[in-house]
Design an enzyme around this catalytic site. Structure first.
Site, short mmCIF file in Angstrom:
data_model
loop_
_atom_site.label_atom_id
_atom_site.label_comp_id
_atom_site.label_asym_id
_atom_site.label_seq_id
_atom_site.Cartn_x
_atom_site.Cartn_y
_atom_site.Cartn_z
N MET A 37 62.10 28.71 78.63
CA MET A 37 61.38 27.71 77.82
C MET A 37 60.39 26.96 78.70
O MET A 37 60.74 26.57 79.80
CB MET A 37 62.40 26.72 77.25
CG MET A 37 61.85 25.37 76.84
SD MET A 37 63.18 24.14 76.57
CE MET A 37 63.70 24.53 74.94
N ASN A 38 59.14 26.76 78.21
CA ASN A 38 58.32 25.71 78.78
C ASN A 38 57.85 24.76 77.68
O ASN A 38 58.74 24.34 76.91
CB ASN A 38 57.26 26.20 79.77
CG ASN A 38 56.24 27.19 79.28
OD1 ASN A 38 56.55 28.33 79.02
ND2 ASN A 38 55.01 26.77 79.19
N ASP A 39 56.62 24.40 77.60
CA ASP A 39 56.16 23.25 76.79
C ASP A 39 56.78 23.09 75.40
O ASP A 39 56.93 24.07 74.67
CB ASP A 39 54.66 23.37 76.53
CG ASP A 39 53.86 23.78 77.73
OD1 ASP A 39 54.41 23.85 78.83
OD2 ASP A 39 52.66 24.04 77.55
N GLN A 55 57.43 26.93 74.00
CA GLN A 55 56.96 28.13 74.70
C GLN A 55 58.19 28.90 75.15
O GLN A 55 59.05 28.35 75.86
CB GLN A 55 56.09 27.73 75.90
CG GLN A 55 54.72 27.21 75.51
CD GLN A 55 53.83 28.32 75.00
OE1 GLN A 55 53.31 29.12 75.77
NE2 GLN A 55 53.64 28.39 73.69
N PHE A 98 50.20 30.72 73.07
CA PHE A 98 50.33 29.55 73.95
C PHE A 98 50.52 28.28 73.11
O PHE A 98 50.56 28.30 71.90
CB PHE A 98 49.10 29.45 74.85
CG PHE A 98 49.20 30.28 76.12
CD1 PHE A 98 50.07 31.36 76.22
CD2 PHE A 98 48.42 29.97 77.23
CE1 PHE A 98 50.17 32.11 77.39
CE2 PHE A 98 48.50 30.71 78.41
CZ PHE A 98 49.37 31.78 78.49
N ARG A 167 42.64 25.64 75.61
CA ARG A 167 43.97 25.81 75.02
C ARG A 167 44.67 24.51 74.62
O ARG A 167 44.27 23.44 74.98
CB ARG A 167 44.87 26.57 76.00
CG ARG A 167 45.05 25.93 77.36
CD ARG A 167 45.96 26.82 78.23
NE ARG A 167 46.04 26.34 79.58
CZ ARG A 167 45.22 26.69 80.56
NH1 ARG A 167 44.22 27.53 80.33
NH2 ARG A 167 45.37 26.20 81.78
N TRP A 306 56.30 22.98 87.24
CA TRP A 306 55.92 24.38 87.54
C TRP A 306 56.17 24.70 89.02
O TRP A 306 56.46 25.83 89.38
CB TRP A 306 54.45 24.62 87.21
CG TRP A 306 54.18 24.84 85.75
CD1 TRP A 306 53.49 24.02 84.91
CD2 TRP A 306 54.58 25.97 84.95
NE1 TRP A 306 53.44 24.55 83.65
CE2 TRP A 306 54.10 25.76 83.65
CE3 TRP A 306 55.29 27.14 85.21
CZ2 TRP A 306 54.31 26.65 82.61
CZ3 TRP A 306 55.51 28.04 84.17
CH2 TRP A 306 55.02 27.79 82.89
C1 FRU Z 1 51.36 24.24 80.22
C2 FRU Z 1 50.81 25.61 79.85
C3 FRU Z 1 49.86 25.49 78.68
C4 FRU Z 1 49.92 26.84 78.06
C5 FRU Z 1 51.38 27.21 78.26
C6 FRU Z 1 51.62 28.67 78.47
O1 FRU Z 1 52.61 24.24 80.81
O2 FRU Z 1 50.19 26.19 80.98
O3 FRU Z 1 48.56 25.08 79.02
O4 FRU Z 1 49.57 26.81 76.71
O5 FRU Z 1 51.83 26.48 79.39
O6 FRU Z 1 52.98 28.97 78.42
#
Ligand code: FRU
Length: 506
Positions: A37-39, A55, A98, A167, A306
């Protein structure tokens, strides 16, 4: 029609989530159903529930072509997984769906706006990423990508704007019922800018203005913007990549910036009055806000950095977690945050101590655990004779501990997870500048198995960090070099605020 790619992701997460026991996850912080998982994405209130997308790469605990995972909640703390909502299954998003956002349409449908990433061959066999904005519409579970996608692409950029870094649309509705969105972009100077777009119906968009320009002041590319009005000011949140530290601000390389100012709707330009970090700890990025039905502005971020993803190895069943939901306010021109008030309903087993003298190390009966909410008020025993250092240590046993310490003579608060069990030499400490108020320091420390969030002086600053310490390390102790007086109020956070039952009774 659900694509093969999405069907596979749904089948995979349904099968493999069963391998993750409840105790292997935080209790009230959202983690991916499986994998990575990210954002936070699409954070919205829709048909009586909060929706949180994220994400997501279900197949491995490391970043991969982005899908959108999906969960819902009625209290922002207990989340229920729904099937993955988006998969990279179209030509315009084949390298990833994204980050993006969500809104309810007047006809009752839920609209997602996200960035589609694909690649284009350029000279000498290299492939350049192309980012466009896309829409999917659904019923809260299943979403259909719009046949008119992409709705914004390279031709909608201002002169010099990069097609490779365009984005993270955050959509909002204006008072007259029309829509706006803010999108991160890289201009010719190689840094970042936030673009402002308008739409009558949410599907057809036109470029209005460059809302805010970085001019290489705060990092490079500005990701994941969010724009809202709060307490009579306008707030722009964005997460810059590659920041340089400035005094005690922006130490994380990638972190979140808050700009507070006035927004002129006519010109579409934000006039800045103030800037600050959003989180002064180690792990916080790409937050998104939602307006709750009772009018609060609540923010959730990705509680990870990150640069320190190596804190967990890739052979774990999940990676990445969301922060606590935080209520935002603007006071004296600054951003304040406090844990969402719903958390108070999870409190039980209150243990309270008043005026405890700490000189050296002290442990207090009943104060321990890895899911707790602890309020500390710290003052010097003798205001004329300040102590050198006060520290609270938690997630502690003979081998491990994480600490928050304060040096009043230097006004430095420090979070340190060096001994949290990490075997990697990544970022483990952060310092921030904190002043006492009326001779006191106030800390509210919230632990949830794999994280700590420290709210300082009623939300003036927050420091967040992921900690993957063995759960058996559950001790808490207090330390002073000098003589300190403390008040402690501690609650276990184990009640289910929806049912009023304790964990284990359900
Ligand atoms: C931020 C990011 C966003 C992008 C997403 C990709 O953490 O880099 O800019 O949409 O993660 O996973």
């Amino acid at each position: 029609m659900t694509s093969q790619t999405l069907r596979e992701a749904r089948k995979y997460e349904e099968t493999f989530e069963k391998r993750i026991g409840n105790e292997e996850r935080p209790k009230f912080h959202l983690t991916p159903r499986t994998g990575w998982m990210n954002d936070p994405n699409g954070f919205s209130w829709y048909q009586g529930r909060y929706h949180m997308f994220y994400q997501y790469y279900p197949y491995e605990s490391k970043w991969g072509p982005a899908h959108w995972g999906h969960a819902v909640s009625t209290d922002l703390l207990h989340w229920e997984y729904l099937p993955a909502a988006l998969a990279p299954d179209e030509l315009y998003d084949m390298d990833g769906c994204f980050s993006g956002s969500a809104i309810e349409l007047p006809d009752g449908r839920h609209m997602l706006m996200y960035t589609g990433v694909s690649g284009e061959h350029v000279k000498y066999g290299t492939r350049e990423s192309v980012q466009v904005q896309c829409i999917a519409v659904g019923d809260g579970t299943d979403y259909e990508k719009y046949e008119g996608n992409p709705v914004l692409s390279g031709s909608d950029l201002p002169k010099g704007g990069s097609r490779a870094d365009f984005r993270d649309p955050k959509i909002g509705r204006k008072k007259d019922g029309t829509y706006f969105c803010v999108i991160g972009n890289r201009p010719e100077d190689g840094s970042g800018q936030i673009l402002y777009y308008l739409s009558e119906d949410g599907f057809h968009w036109r470029f209005k203005s460059v809302l805010s320009s970085n001019h290489n002041r705060f990092g490079k590319m500005w990701e994941c913007p969010d724009l809202f009005e709060l307490d009579g000011s306008w707030v722009l949140l964005t997460s810059p990549q590659d920041m340089l530290p400035e005094g005690f601000e922006y130490h994380n390389g990638n972190g979140t910036l808050c700009l507070i100012g006035d927004f002129d709707e006519e010109t579409g330009i934000l006039k800045e009055h103030h800037h600050q970090s959003v989180d002064y700890g180690i792990d916080f990025y790409a937050p998104q806000t939602v307006q709750t039905p009772d009018g609060r502005r609540v923010m959730i971020g990705w509680m990870q950095n990150w640069d320190s993803c190596s804190i967990r190895s890739c052979d774990v069943p999940w990676f990445g977690q969301m922060s606590l939901p935080r209520e935002l306010s603007v006071r004296n021109g600054r951003l304040y945050q406090s844990p969402v008030r719903e958390l108070e309903k999870m409190r039980c087993n209150k243990t309270e101590y008043k005026n405890i003298t700490v000189a050296g190390t002290v442990q207090l009966e009943g104060i321990k655990g890895r899911m707790l909410d602890m309020e500390l008020t710290v003052r010097p025993q003798d205001p004329e004779n300040l102590y050198q250092k006060f520290a609270v240590r938690f997630a502690q046993d003979e081998r491990y501990h994480t600490s928050v310490s304060y040096r009043p003579r230097e006004s430095i608060l420090k979070i340190d997870r060096k001994f949290s069990g990490s075997r990697r030499a990544s970022i483990h400490q952060r310092r921030s500048m904190v002043n006492m108020t009326d001779g006191e320091l106030k800390l509210r420390i919230i632990l949830d198995r794999f994280s700590v969030e420290v709210f300082v002086n009623d939300g003036e600053q927050v420091l967040s960090a992921a900690i993957y310490t063995d759960q058996k390390a559950a001790g808490v102790s207090f330390f002073a070099d000098g003589i300190v007086n403390i008040d402690v109020v501690k609650y276990d956070l184990i009640k289910d605020c929806r049912t009023g039952l304790l964990a284990g009774e359900i």
